[in-house]
Every structure is written in structure tokens, then in C-alpha cells.
Design a protein around this motif. Structure first.
Motif, short mmCIF file in Angstrom:
data_model
loop_
_atom_site.label_atom_id
_atom_site.label_comp_id
_atom_site.label_asym_id
_atom_site.label_seq_id
_atom_site.Cartn_x
_atom_site.Cartn_y
_atom_site.Cartn_z
N GLU A 112 -15.61 12.67 -5.49
CA GLU A 112 -16.23 11.84 -4.46
C GLU A 112 -15.57 12.06 -3.10
N ALA A 113 -16.37 12.36 -2.09
CA ALA A 113 -15.86 12.55 -0.74
C ALA A 113 -15.67 11.19 -0.07
N VAL A 114 -14.48 10.97 0.51
CA VAL A 114 -14.18 9.70 1.15
C VAL A 114 -13.53 9.94 2.51
N ALA A 115 -13.65 8.95 3.39
CA ALA A 115 -13.01 9.00 4.69
C ALA A 115 -11.53 8.67 4.57
N ALA A 116 -10.75 9.12 5.54
CA ALA A 116 -9.32 8.80 5.56
C ALA A 116 -9.14 7.29 5.58
N GLY A 117 -8.19 6.81 4.78
CA GLY A 117 -7.91 5.38 4.73
C GLY A 117 -8.79 4.59 3.79
N THR A 118 -9.65 5.27 3.03
CA THR A 118 -10.49 4.57 2.05
C THR A 118 -9.65 4.15 0.85
N PRO A 119 -9.72 2.89 0.40
CA PRO A 119 -8.99 2.51 -0.81
C PRO A 119 -9.43 3.36 -2.00
N ALA A 120 -8.47 3.93 -2.71
CA ALA A 120 -8.78 4.82 -3.83
C ALA A 120 -8.21 4.28 -5.14
N SER B 10 0.84 -1.20 0.00
CA SER B 10 0.00 0.00 0.00
C SER B 10 0.87 1.25 0.00
N VAL B 11 0.28 2.35 -0.43
CA VAL B 11 0.93 3.65 -0.37
C VAL B 11 -0.10 4.65 0.16
N GLY B 12 0.19 5.22 1.33
CA GLY B 12 -0.70 6.21 1.93
C GLY B 12 -0.06 7.58 1.88
N ALA C 10 -1.99 0.57 5.43
CA ALA C 10 -2.25 -0.79 5.90
C ALA C 10 -3.73 -1.00 6.15
N TRP C 11 -4.38 0.02 6.72
CA TRP C 11 -5.83 -0.06 6.95
C TRP C 11 -6.58 -0.24 5.64
N ALA C 12 -6.20 0.53 4.63
CA ALA C 12 -6.86 0.44 3.32
C ALA C 12 -6.64 -0.92 2.67
N ALA C 13 -5.43 -1.47 2.84
CA ALA C 13 -5.08 -2.72 2.16
C ALA C 13 -5.68 -3.94 2.82
N ASP D 172 -18.96 4.34 9.89
CA ASP D 172 -17.80 5.23 9.93
C ASP D 172 -16.57 4.42 9.54
N PRO D 173 -16.14 4.53 8.28
CA PRO D 173 -15.05 3.67 7.79
C PRO D 173 -13.66 4.07 8.23
N ARG D 174 -13.52 5.15 9.00
CA ARG D 174 -12.20 5.56 9.47
C ARG D 174 -11.69 4.58 10.54
N PRO D 175 -10.37 4.43 10.66
CA PRO D 175 -9.86 3.55 11.73
C PRO D 175 -10.12 4.17 13.10
N PRO D 176 -10.34 3.34 14.12
CA PRO D 176 -10.51 3.88 15.48
C PRO D 176 -9.19 4.41 16.02
N ALA D 177 -9.28 5.32 16.97
CA ALA D 177 -8.08 5.97 17.51
C ALA D 177 -7.12 4.97 18.13
N ASP D 178 -7.64 3.92 18.76
CA ASP D 178 -6.76 2.97 19.45
C ASP D 178 -6.17 1.92 18.51
#
Length: 471
Positions: free
Chosen positions: A204-212, A74-76, A434-437, A446-452
């Protein structure tokens, strides 16, 4: 078995960096290039092609230095906010990348109709200032650029698209444009109407970490072909996530060229509160972690300190270390009547005011630190008054290498720590990759990763904060 690698890019104002991280979160290597801007007649910009060239250069360097058989999973990308590119339907760039601090757009901000100027901060969470992308777009329109049919892409979104991904607009970056309503979670129609454009100016508006999408199959770096691409979001918010400051009650002091205090809240405050915060210098925008809203107040403290260092001839050791030690022997306020100004994000100059002949370089540095601390207290006090108290502050960034700088932050919150992550932006971007992959199935509401989810959710061994002299 091949080694799976996640890359995290930080497309910064001063440096463009990348970190390679193994699947087990082991940091493998870092590479960087200076971010080179073209400066002319008070304007600061760069060609979009040069931005992409730096990314490609670093990608080739990393691929060449990874262990044999490695595959980039992945590449973020994280980046400075506000800066971006207008592209046409074929993807060709139609504007330069104008630096976020470039003054273009100031006249357009001053000329905003009164009703829009009143509504703008309440709806967008941003002050009426040349910094927001909206005002740069107004300036480009006034120069004769026809915006019809064009699409706005933030810097990381443009790079993702050019590497083979689809056009997306990540929410935290959208929240810095002035084109997004933080209350409705939709485009801010009043701004689009003022620009004279349709909502399709934004992709298209997407959440952080969404596969693009993925890196195109014909990319010259074979190890990167097929790697999942994602936009991690605004650099300060990504660094906050990486250092474990994504939960309400915590905040990151991201201390670089600009010093940004990034706090987290559980909900967006009421419009009147949002307006008051924005006018006072604290922006409200979507966070990069789940169930959180970001609040960010910025100062130019890092820039002020770097200029004062140059005046004092202390940019390198041993002079820098000597200045550090001498300042630690002075108590806050012990400045021999020296005063330093220029911390506001709208300020243009840094000034050193000497009120006596009794000052030493340490007194000047003490005054520079005190000015930044005073502004920090003001920002954190405003957050508390708005119902967003900061109980834990984590300091990160290049300035933490000076003990006097860190010591000046020790009493800003009940708990103050120094992060042991020296590259939270790139490490956070890699973690979003890594989250996206690895995400599959229904991402949920809410597709964003949790803080923890981030390894730095609590620094294992916080760096001790040095004591300052006491009066």
C-alpha cells in the motif's frame, strides 16, 4: 503525568541514529551506532536481521535512559533511499539489504531495451543507473531469485513491519525505486512488466507521516508498546522539511557522505523536462511535505572531502583546524594548479591532479572545495532553467563544522544560511511521528504535514557564514 516521547530514527549509510523528543519539542537525548556493512568482492550489503537488531538495541538504550514514567508515543523512521528487502507472504526476508551505492545492477541498466531506457527517466524521474532499486531487483532476478509473491519494502518500511506495523510503501521512498510513475502517482507498469511481476510487488502506498500501525503488545521494551509507527520518508527530504526547506524557492544542502541539494516545486514538470533533469543528475520524486514535489541533485562531495582529508593527514584537530584556517586565506580558484575529480554520483574514484610543485595542503583542500562548488552551481543552474529557482539555501550536516566548507557555499543563492539543527534527520523523523500520533479525523486530500508545521521552518539564529579571501 507520564512524559510523552516521540522517537525519530535515521537509518543512515554511515550511522544509525535515534533522537528522543518530548511532546513540547524539547530534545531529550540522542543515541547512535555505526552502520556496519559486509564488503566482499566489490559488493556492499548487510543482513536484514542486523538492521533490525541495531534498531532494537537503540530502542532499549533510549528507554533505559528516559526519565522514569516516560511513555513512547510514536516512532518515526527516515532512511537512505533505494536500499530495501524482499519479503515473502510470512514476512521472512528473502534478500540482503544491498547498499544504494553498490554497483550491482549496472549491467542490467546498460542492457535495458532502448524504448524503456528512453521512457524510464521521463516517467520515474530517475536516471538509468544502478542506484535505483529497480536495477538491484533485476540483478537479484538474474541470480535466480523468483520474485513472484514477494513484496519490496524499503529499509524503514521493513523495520516498521517487523516492529508490528503493516506493510506500506511511503511515497518519497517509492519515488527512488524506479517502480513509481511521478506523473500518474501509480506504479510504473513498464518497469514491473520488465521485471515480470505484478503490482503487488509493492505494498500500500502511503504519504509520509501516515500511521502504519503500532509497536506490538509483546515487545520487550514495555515503554514502546502501542507507540504509533510511521515512515517519515527519504532522509534528505525529511531533513529538508526539518530545516524549513519544504516550500518552493527554498532548498537544503544536506552535506554528509553524499551532498544532496533538495529543492521543492509546486508541481511535477512535464515528462520531457523530467527526463532532461534526470539525465543531468537531478531526480524528481514525491516530497514528504504537503503540496510539494521534491527535486534532488547529488554529488559525492562529502566522500571526496573525506578522502582528501585522509591524504592530507587532517582528519582530526589540530591538523584539521590548521587546514581550515589556511584555506580560508586562499581565494576560490587559488589552487596552484591542483585539480580534484570524482564528484559525480556514478564516479568510482577520487583523484588529485597536481599541475605544479608550488602547492601546499591548503591548495589541495581549496581545489577539493572548488570542485564541489562547481558541481553545485551546475545543479542549481539546471533547477533554475527548469523553472525551479532556489532563492534560499540552507546548509546542514557534519561538514558544516569546517568553516572553509561553509564559506565555499556562501554565493550559491541570494540567501544562504547554516542550519542550527545538528540532527535534522532524526528530529524530522520524530516530528513525523508526532504528526502520525496526533492526527485524527479526515486527513484531507493531501495527508502530509505542511512545510510550516516544522519548528525549523525558519532558523531563529542562522549561523554566520565566514568570509573567504578575495582575489
Amino acid at each position: 503525568m507520564s512524559l510523552l516521547v516521540d522517537l525519530g530514527y535515521d537509518l543512515g549509510t554511515t550511522v544509525t541514529k535515534v533522537t528522543a523528543v518530548a511532546e513540547d519539542s524539547t530534545r531529550l537525548l540522542d543515541r547512535s551506532l555505526p552502520t556496519v556493512w559486509q564488503e566482499r568482492e566489490g559488493h556492499t550489503q548487510r543482513r536484514p536481521e542486523s538492521l533490525l537488531a541495531d534498531v532494537e538495541d537503540l530502542l532499549a538504550q533510549v528507554a533505559a535512559d528516559l526519565p522514569a514514567g516516560s511513555r513512547i508515543r510514536s516512532v518515526g523512521f527516515t532512511a537512505m533511499a533505494e536500499a530495501g528487502v524482499l519479503v515473502d507472504r510470512e514476512g521472512a526476508a528473502c534478500s540482503p539489504v544491498i547498499a544504494w551505492f553498490d554497483p550491482r545492477g549496472a549491467d542490467e541498466a546498460a542492457a535495458l531495451p532502448a524504448d524503456l531506457a528512453h521512457d524510464f527517466p521521463a516517467r520515474t524521474g530517475l536516471p538509468v543507473s544502478h542506484v535505483a532499486s529497480f536495477f538491484k531487483l533485476l540483478w537479484l532476478r538474474e541470480q535466480g531469485l523468483d520474485l513472484a509473491g514477494l513484496t519490496w519494502l524499503g529499509v524503514p518500511e521493513y523495520v516498521v513491519h517487523r516492529l508490528g506495523g503493516r506493510r506500506v510503501a511511503e511515497l518519497s521512498l517509492l519515488g527512488r525505486t524506479g517502480l513509481w510513475d511521478v506523473h500518474t502517482g501509480a506504479p510504473y507498469t513498464a518497469a514491473l512488466d520488465h521485471l515480470g511481476v505484478a503490482p503487488d510487488l509493492l505494498p500500500e502506498a502511503v504519504a509520509a507521516g501516515t500511521p502504519a500501525g503500532t509497536v506490538r503488545a509483546d515487545h520487550p521494551v514495555a515503554a514502546a508498546r502501542g507507540a504509533v509507527l510511521t515512515v517519515a520518508g527519504h532522509d534528505h527530504a525529511v531533513a529538508a522539511a526539518a530545516t524549513g526547506c519544504g516550500s518552493p524557492g527554498s532548498a537544503l544542502d544536506s552535506f554528509g557522505t553524499a551532498e544532496a541539494y533538495v529543492a521543492a516545486a509546486a508541481h511535477v514538470p512535464d515528462p520531457d523536462v523530467v527526463r532532461d533533469l534526470a539525465v543531468a543528475g537531478i531526480s524528481v520524486y514525491p516530497h514528504v511535505v504537503r503540496d510539494a514535489v521534491g527535486l534532488i541533485g547529488g554529488t559525492r562531495t562529502g566522500l571526496v572531502l573525506s578522502r582528501v582529508q585522509r591524504v592530507l593527514g587532517a582528519t582530526q584537530d589540530p591538523a584539521r583546524d590548521a587546514l581550515d584556517e589556511a584555506t580560508l586565506r586562499l581565494a576560490p580558484g587559488e589552487t596552484a594548479d591542483v585539480r580534484v575529480t570524482g564528484y559525480g554520483m556514478a564516479d568510482r574514484e577520487v583523484a588529485i591532479h597536481t599541475g605544479s610543485e608550488a602547492h601546499t595542503p591548503a591548495h589541495v583542500w581549496r581545489a577539493a572545495l572548488d570542485g564541489g562548488t562547481a558541481r553545485a552551481r551546475e545543479l542549481l543552474g539546471l533547477l533554475g532553467d527548469a523553472g525551479v529557482p532556489v532563492d534560499r539555501l540552507v546548509v546542514a550536516g557534519g561538514w558544516t563544522r569546517m568553516r572553509s566548507v561553509v564559506a565555499a557555499r556562501r554565493d550559491l543563492a541570494p540567501v544562504v544560511e547554516v542550519s542550527d539543527l545538528d540532527q535534522p534527520g532524526t528530529l524530522g523523523a520524530a516530528r513525523f511521528g508526532a504528526w502520525a500520533a496526533t492526527r485524527d479525523g479526515d486527513p484531507g486530500p493531501d495527508p502530509r504535514p505542511p512545510a510550516d508545521w516544522f519548528p525549523g521552518a525558519r532558523p531563529a539564529d542562522p549561523i554566520p557564514i565566514p568570509q573567504e579571501a578575495t582575489p
